[in-house]
Design a protein around this motif. Structure first.
Motif: not given
Length: 698
Positions: A220-234, A275-279
Motif C-alpha cells: 500500500q505504500e506504492y499502491m494505496p488502492e490495493f485491498r483484500l477482504q481483510d484490512d489487516y492483511i491489506s 480468504l481461506s487461510e490466515g496471513f
C-alpha cells in the motif's frame, strides 16, 4: 653423444612449449581455506602475448563471473598474478603455470591471509574425450525425448540444455502442428504459462536494485488502492508476500479464467474474493497476487509490467522471439498449436489459444528454446550475460530463498520436501540444490529447471495440455548429463508444474430420487452477479437451461430439488438455486473455489428496468382505490409519489418489479407487455401483509 643431443632437444622443446603455453580456457580447482576446500573456477582468455582477461566463479556461493583485474602475466617465467575486486579483503591470486601447461598452482590472498590454491584444466586429449562423451549423451537424450513423446502422448517438445556456461543442446522434436505435420525446432514458439512468474520476480528485483521498491515494505505504500477482504492483511502485505503465495487468498481462478475483464477490473475485484487461510499461515498457489505484483512493477517504474520485462530482461538478454501476450502466438509464423489427447479415440485434440493477457504477470509469456537458453544462462552465471550484470547475486539469492513450505514431501531419495521462493520451487534433487517452476495453460506445458551449484539448467516447452512429461525430461537431463542416477523416468512420468487452469472438485454426492424443481424452468433464468467473479447468465433453450460464465458454457440438468448439474468443457459442477422469502429465485451458488464456500451469484434486475424508454412507459397515475399513486420519471430514475407520503425512489428488482428504496418488503410490479410499446396498464403494490392493485388512470 646422440643421446645427449636428444636429451637437450627434449629439454629445449619443453621450455619452448612452456613459453608458448596459452592460458585460455576454464581452470577448476580449490582454495585450501582453514575450514574447507573451497571449489573455484576461473575462465581465462589470453589476448596476444601479455594481455589476459577473465572471471572467477565460486559455485557453492553462487558467485559467477566476478571480473579479474590488475593482471600481470610473466610469459618467460610462466607466472600469473591478478586481483578480484568484487571479493572483499583485497583478494587476489599469485601462481605459476607448470611445464605441461595443465596446472596453475599458487596462493590466494584475502584479508591478509594466504591460502594454497590448486587449479587445473584438461589436456587436449581429455577435452576431446569429454566432447565425445558429451556428444554421446546428447544423442542418448534425443532418443529419450523421442520415447517420451510416445509414452506421454505429447505432440512436440523444444528443449534447451545449458551446462558449464555453454548451450549444449537447443532443438525441437515432434510436431508443432499435428494436422499439417509441421516439425518443432529451437525457434518454435510456445506458451510457457507459470514459468512467467520468475520473470515477474526477476523484474521486481531489478527495480528494487534501482531503488524503486523495498521488498519488505507494505504494498500500500506504492499502491494505496490495493485491498483484500481483510484490512489487516491489506495493510501489511509486502512484495515478498505477493510472490510467495502466503496472502491467505486461495486460487479463485474462475474469477479470471476465460473472463473478458481487464487487469484493472480484476484488480478491483480483489476485496470481494473470500480468504481461506490466515496471513502467512499457509502456502496456497494462485495467480491473482502475481497479477498484482506485475501491476506493482508498472506502478513503481512509471510504465507497465510488459515494459519492465521487455526492457530489463528480454532486451539485454536478446530474447527477441519472446512475447508478453497472446499475439505472440497468433501472429507468429513458427508457433506451436496446443493439444490435449483423447485416449479413447487415440488422437490429439487441438485446443484454441487461451487469452490470459489480463493475468499476464502470472503466466502470459511465450518463448522458444533459443531464448529460454539465455534465460537459463543468466541465472547460472550469477545474474550476468555477455559480461553485463542484469541482476546482482544477492538479489538472485533472495529469489531462491525458501520462504514457505509447499507441503509437497518430494520423492524419497530423489527430491527433498519442496519450499517456495520468489517464483521458484526450491528443493534438492539427489542431494543437489535445485530450483524449478512449471507452467500449464490450455494446450501447453513447460518447465525451467536449474541446478546452479552444478552450473546446469534445462528449459522444456511442450504443446500438450497438463503433461508431467516436462518433469521427466528435466530429471532425466540432470541424471544423464551430471551422472547422477539411472531412474526410469519413462515409467515414473511423475511431477508436473503449477497450472493457470482453474481447479475444481468433482461431484462426490448422488442425487436424491423423486424430486423436482420448485419453479418453472424459466424462473431460473436471468443474470446473476458476484462482485468478485462477475456475471453469469442463465437462459433457456428448447426446455433446457444453460449457464454461461465468462466463456465457459454449462448445460444444466436437474439433479434434485433446486440443484442442477452443470456439464461443460470443465469438470461437472452443481448449481444450487435459492429463493427469497417471497419465493422468487434470488441467487445461485457454485463451488468454483474448493477451499471456500460455494460462490454466491445474486439474481440481477433485468436490463430493461434501467432503460429510460421503459421508464417512460410505466410512468403515470394509478388508482389504488384507497389512494392515487403517481409514478414519475426524474432523469434516469423512477419515483413513487403518494399523498401524505415522502417520495420513494424505485430500484430495479426483477421481472417488471421495482423495490421501494429504504423500505424492506415493499415493491411495485408493473403489468406491461415487455416486448411491446404500449404503456403499463396496471400496478401491483406489495408491502408486508398487504397487496394493492391499481389500474392506470392517466
Amino acid at each position: 653423444m646422440k643421446s645427449k643431443i636428444l636429451l637437450f632437444f627434449l629439454l629445449f622443446s619443453g621450455v619452448l612449449m612452456a613459453q608458448e603455453a596459452d592460458l585460455t580456457g576454464q581452470w577448476k580447482g580449490h582454495i585450501q581455506t582453514p575450514q574447507m576446500k573451497l571449489e573455484v573456477e576461473f575462465d581465462l582468455e589470453q589476448k596476444g602475448k601479455k594481455e589476459v582477461v577473465g572471471t572467477m566463479s565460486v559455485p557453492i556461493q553462487q558467485l559467477k563471473g566476478l571480473p579479474i583485474t590488475d593482471v600481470e602475466w610473466d610469459r618467460k617465467d610462466q607466472k600469473l598474478k591478478f586481483k578480484v575486486p568484487d571479493v572483499p579483503g583485497n583478494a587476489g591470486f599469485r601462481g605459476k603455470l607448470n611445464a605441461a601447461g595443465d596446472s596453475l598452482n599458487g596462493t590466494w590472498t584475502q584479508s591478509m591471509m594466504s591460502m594454497p590454491t590448486f587449479l587445473g584444466r584438461p589436456s587436449a586429449q581429455e577435452q576431446e574425450e569429454q566432447q565425445m562423451e558429451l556428444a554421446e549423451k546428447v544423442e542418448s537424450y534425443r532418443g529419450f525425448l523421442d520415447s517420451l513423446l510416445d509414452a506421454a502422448d505429447v505432440p512436440g517438445i523444444s528443449i534447451a540444455v545449458v551446462y558449464e556456461g555453454n548451450v549444449i543442446m537447443e532443438e525441437g522434436r515432434g510436431m508443432r502442428d499435428v494436422k499439417k505435420k509441421l516439425p518443432v525446432d529451437a525457434e518454435t514458439r510456445f506458451a510457457i504459462g507459470s514459468c512467467s512468474k520468475a520473470f515477474t520476480s526477476f523484474g521486481l528485483s531489478v527495480l528494487a536494485e534501482e531503488g524503486k521498491l523495498d521488498f519488505e515494505a507494505p504494498v500500500q505504500e506504492y499502491m494505496p488502492e490495493f485491498r483484500l477482504q481483510d484490512d489487516y492483511i491489506s495493510r501489511h502485505m509486502s512484495t515478498i508476500d505477493l510472490l510467495t503465495h502466503r496472502s491467505g487468498l486461495p486460487r479463485h481462478d474462475f474469477a479470471w479464467y476465460g473472463s473478458q475483464a481487464s487487469r484493472e477490473e480484476l484488480f478491483a475485484r480483489l476485496p470481494y474474493l473470500e480468504l481461506s487461510e490466515g496471513f502467512r499461515a499457509k502456502w496456497q498457489y494462485q495467480n491473482f497476487m502475481y497479477m498484482t505484483a506485475g501491476m506493482l512493477a508498472g506502478k513503481v517504474s512509471g510504465s507497465s509490467w510488459e515494459e519492465v520485462v521487455q526492457s530489463r530482461i528480454f532486451n539485454p538478454l536478446g530474447m527477441g522471439q519472446s512475447t508478453l501476450n497472446l499475439k505472440g502466438l497468433t501472429e507468429a509464423d513458427n508457433a506451436a498449436l496446443g493439444y490435449s489427447y483423447d485416449g479413447d479415440k487415440k488422437e490429439y485434440v487441438e485446443l484454441p489459444y487461451r487469452n490470459i493477457d489480463a493475468i499476464g504477470p502470472a503466466g502470459s509469456i511465450n518463448s522458444n528454446a533459443k531464448d529460454m537458453a539465455k534465460w537459463v544462462q543468466v541465472h547460472l552465471q550469477g545474474g550476468k550475460f555477455n559480461g553485463q550484470e542484469l541482476i546482482a547475486p544477492v538479489s538472485l539469492n533472495r529469489i531462491w530463498t525458501s520462504y514457505m513450505p509447499t507441503g509437497s514431501p518430494g520423492s524419497p531419495g530423489i527430491i527433498s520436501p519442496v519450499s517456495y521462493g520468489l517464483g521458484w520451487m526450491n528443493y534438492h534433487f539427489r542431494g543437489h540444490q535445485a530450483h524449478e517452476h512449471g507452467g500449464n495453460i490450455d494446450g501447453f506445458s513447460a518447465m525451467v529447471f536449474l541446478m546452479p551449484e552444478d552450473d546446469f539448467g534445462v528449459a522444456i516447452l511442450t504443446n500438450k495440455n497438463g503433461t508431467p512429461a516436462t518433469s521427466s525430461a528435466a530429471y532425466k537431463a540432470a541424471d544423464l548429463f551430471l551422472d547422477l542416477g539411472d531412474t526410469d523416468w519413462l515409467q515414473r512420468l511423475a511431477g508436473g508444474g503449477s497450472s493457470e487452469e482453474a481447479e475444481v472438485e468433482p461431484i462426490k454426492s448422488e442425487p436424491i430420487p423423486g424430486t423436482q424443481p420448485s419453479h418453472a424452468l424459466k424462473d431460473y433464468t436471468g443474470t446473476f452477479m458476484n462482485p468478485g467473479y462477475g456475471t453469469m447468465d442463465v437462459e433457456m433453450r428448447e426446455d433446457t437451461l444453460y449457464a454461461t460464465f465468462n466463456t465457459v458454457e454449462y448445460k444444466l440438468e436437474h439433479w434434485h430439488y433446486d440443484v442442477f448439474k452443470g456439464s461443460g468443457s470443465f469438470i461437472e459442477q452443481l448449481f444450487n438455486f435459492r429463493t427469497d422469502n417471497d419465493g422468487y429465485i434470488e441467487s445461485v451458488h457454485v463451488p468454483f473455489e474448493i477451499s471456500v464456500d460455494p460462490i454466491e451469484f445474486e439474481m440481477q434486475a433485468p436490463p430493461i428496468l434501467f432503460e429510460p424508454a421503459f421508464m417512460e412507459r410505466v410512468a403515470g397515475v394509478y388508482d389504488l382505490k384507497v389512494l392515487e399513486a403517481t409514478i414519475r420519471k426524474v432523469g434516469n430514475k423512477l419515483y413513487a409519489i403518494a399523498p401524505g407520503q415522502p417520495d420513494y425512489e424505485l430500484v430495479p428488482l426483477r421481472g417488471t418489479t421495482y423495490a421501494l428504496k429504504g423500505l424492506d418488503g415493499f415493491s411495485i410490479e408493473f403489468e406491461i407487455d415487455v416486448e411491446g410499446k404500449d404503456p403499463a396498464q396496471a400496478i401491483v403494490v406489495r408491502q408486508p401483509n398487504v397487496t394493492l392493485k391499481g389500474e392506470r388512470k392517466e
